[in-house]
Design an enzyme around this catalytic site. Sequence first.
Site, mmCIF file in Angstrom:
data_model
loop_
_atom_site.group_PDB
_atom_site.id
_atom_site.type_symbol
_atom_site.label_atom_id
_atom_site.label_comp_id
_atom_site.label_asym_id
_atom_site.label_seq_id
_atom_site.Cartn_x
_atom_site.Cartn_y
_atom_site.Cartn_z
ATOM 1 N N GLU A 91 0.823 -1.201 0.000
ATOM 2 C CA GLU A 91 0.000 0.000 0.000
ATOM 3 C C GLU A 91 0.859 1.253 0.000
ATOM 4 O O GLU A 91 1.973 1.262 0.521
ATOM 5 C CB GLU A 91 -0.889 0.020 1.256
ATOM 6 C CG GLU A 91 -1.924 -1.089 1.259
ATOM 7 C CD GLU A 91 -2.732 -1.168 2.550
ATOM 8 O OE1 GLU A 91 -3.683 -1.964 2.583
ATOM 9 O OE2 GLU A 91 -2.411 -0.448 3.521
ATOM 10 N N CYS A 104 3.076 8.366 1.419
ATOM 11 C CA CYS A 104 3.702 7.428 2.359
ATOM 12 C C CYS A 104 3.929 6.129 1.588
ATOM 13 O O CYS A 104 2.975 5.501 1.131
ATOM 14 C CB CYS A 104 2.739 7.232 3.527
ATOM 15 S SG CYS A 104 3.278 5.972 4.669
ATOM 16 N N CYS A 111 6.674 -7.420 6.954
ATOM 17 C CA CYS A 111 7.738 -6.898 7.814
ATOM 18 C C CYS A 111 8.162 -7.986 8.799
ATOM 19 O O CYS A 111 7.350 -8.821 9.189
ATOM 20 C CB CYS A 111 7.215 -5.687 8.582
ATOM 21 S SG CYS A 111 8.486 -4.814 9.516
ATOM 22 N N CYS A 115 6.169 -5.549 15.602
ATOM 23 C CA CYS A 115 5.738 -4.640 16.665
ATOM 24 C C CYS A 115 4.290 -4.995 17.013
ATOM 25 O O CYS A 115 3.482 -5.239 16.116
ATOM 26 C CB CYS A 115 5.822 -3.184 16.208
ATOM 27 S SG CYS A 115 7.494 -2.684 15.745
ATOM 28 N N CYS A 118 1.308 -3.067 15.391
ATOM 29 C CA CYS A 118 1.356 -2.790 13.950
ATOM 30 C C CYS A 118 0.699 -3.895 13.134
ATOM 31 O O CYS A 118 0.998 -5.078 13.310
ATOM 32 C CB CYS A 118 2.801 -2.590 13.516
ATOM 33 S SG CYS A 118 2.952 -2.228 11.771
ATOM 34 N N CYS A 330 -6.837 -0.953 7.610
ATOM 35 C CA CYS A 330 -5.497 -1.203 7.077
ATOM 36 C C CYS A 330 -5.341 -2.683 6.729
ATOM 37 O O CYS A 330 -5.681 -3.558 7.516
ATOM 38 C CB CYS A 330 -4.458 -0.804 8.132
ATOM 39 S SG CYS A 330 -2.789 -1.067 7.604
HETATM 40 N N1 SAH Z 1 9.191 0.130 10.076
HETATM 41 C C1 SAH Z 1 9.197 1.555 10.176
HETATM 42 C C2 SAH Z 1 8.181 2.250 9.302
HETATM 43 C C3 SAH Z 1 6.815 1.652 9.166
HETATM 44 S S1 SAH Z 1 5.560 1.962 10.366
HETATM 45 C C4 SAH Z 1 9.047 1.986 11.600
HETATM 46 O O1 SAH Z 1 8.848 1.138 12.462
HETATM 47 O O2 SAH Z 1 9.191 3.155 11.883
HETATM 48 C C5 SAH Z 1 5.269 3.689 10.356
HETATM 49 C C6 SAH Z 1 4.918 4.242 11.728
HETATM 50 O O3 SAH Z 1 3.602 3.823 12.148
HETATM 51 C C7 SAH Z 1 5.864 3.778 12.814
HETATM 52 O O4 SAH Z 1 6.171 4.847 13.678
HETATM 53 C C8 SAH Z 1 5.031 2.736 13.532
HETATM 54 O O5 SAH Z 1 5.509 2.475 14.818
HETATM 55 C C9 SAH Z 1 3.670 3.374 13.481
HETATM 56 N N2 SAH Z 1 2.542 2.494 13.789
HETATM 57 C C10 SAH Z 1 2.378 1.207 13.470
HETATM 58 N N3 SAH Z 1 1.203 0.736 13.954
HETATM 59 C C11 SAH Z 1 0.612 1.765 14.585
HETATM 60 C C12 SAH Z 1 -0.612 1.918 15.293
HETATM 61 N N4 SAH Z 1 -1.464 0.894 15.460
HETATM 62 N N5 SAH Z 1 -0.886 3.137 15.792
HETATM 63 C C13 SAH Z 1 -0.041 4.176 15.654
HETATM 64 N N6 SAH Z 1 1.127 4.089 15.014
HETATM 65 C C14 SAH Z 1 1.462 2.896 14.483
#
Ligand code: SAH
Length: 341
Positions: A91, A104, A111, A115, A118, A330
């Site tokens: 996306e 973006c 990935c 996390c 995420c 998402c």
């Molecule tokens: N891998 C990279 C970029 C991808 S995620 C990273 O970790 O930074 C882009 C941003 O969205 C990151 O700051 C991530 O922590 C955040 N993110 C992911 N899931 C989220 C959620 N449920 N709510 C808020 N931010 C989120």
Amino acid sequence: MKQPLLGLTLTELQAVVKNLGMPGFAAKQIASWLYGKKVASIDEMTNLSLKHRELLKDIYEVGGEAPVDAMRSVDGTVKYLYRVGEGHYVEAVYIPEEDRATLCVSSQVGCKMNCKFCMTGKQGFTGNLTAGQIINQINSLPERDKLTNVVMMGMGEPLDNYNQVIRFLRLVSSQEGMNLGMRHISLSTCGLVDRIYDLAEENLQLTLSVSLHAPNNAIRSRTMPVNQKYPIEELLKACRYYAGRTGRRISFEYAMIDGVNDSDGCAKELAARLKGMLCHVNLIPVNPVREAGYQKSGRERQQAFIRILERAGITATVRRTLGADINASCGQLRRKHLKEG
Ligand code: SAH
């Protein structure tokens, strides 16, 4: 199968034209068609002779792929789905605002970082995107001519696909590429410390965003497994080095999760850790994650958090939530296409 031209640097295009017996200056012409005028086919490269276009077409194609689906938010945000090879999708999200328009982009299919908050992590890891596939998210964007900024905050961990991401960054910023200034580009990482040091040596003037999301190892290791390999002390040391080396302010992302990382104590601990660093804190109300039981922090919590940081001399803002209606789904576009495909 034809080879894609999209993603090749000027030096590589020079080798391509040399091999085909074309004049050296054709490399710059091709680069300008690919990255400046963003054409979809070799036939459109009308300042190359017909014979040379045919020669090129025997082996190459532009390699652009238009998005296969889109989802529009009421606030103007558009989420696009791009196909990247057989049965794989990523996306990209277009975000128009008063004074700018940001895309973006994704850097990987899925990935590895996992996390806990995420959605991308939940789909596992399928593969790296090539620089051409990352650049195609810009090139094939319907709104590409309005674009002013690019953020690498889509699917994937950009620093886990280091070589292709650096190639992409050089292509979008180079004069014969898209000529987008590095100051209009942000790269977001979960904190791959070794690669942050590597990136510092590239000395690019982009904005480095670091997904911190916690003030200490106990909370961070629970929500972000990468912290077990690179603890917060090492990450922040790398960030200080990065800021010193490049002169660029680090942007820390901090998704506020109700009852997990949003107490006054967390804010004070964070302030102490970031003291004296060239940085800014971006507070983001977390997108709720049902399986993990994560909810957004309330507005009072956000304000209390900001006040504590600011009292300690650290600038912080709460990021406006955009595309809330499509963020909630998402991964939905991708799942729909996987089912259909
Ligand atoms: N891998 C990279 C970029 C991808 S995620 C990273 O970790 O930074 C882009 C941003 O969205 C990151 O700051 C991530 O922590 C955040 N993110 C992911 N899931 C989220 C959620 N449920 N709510 C808020 N931010 C989120």
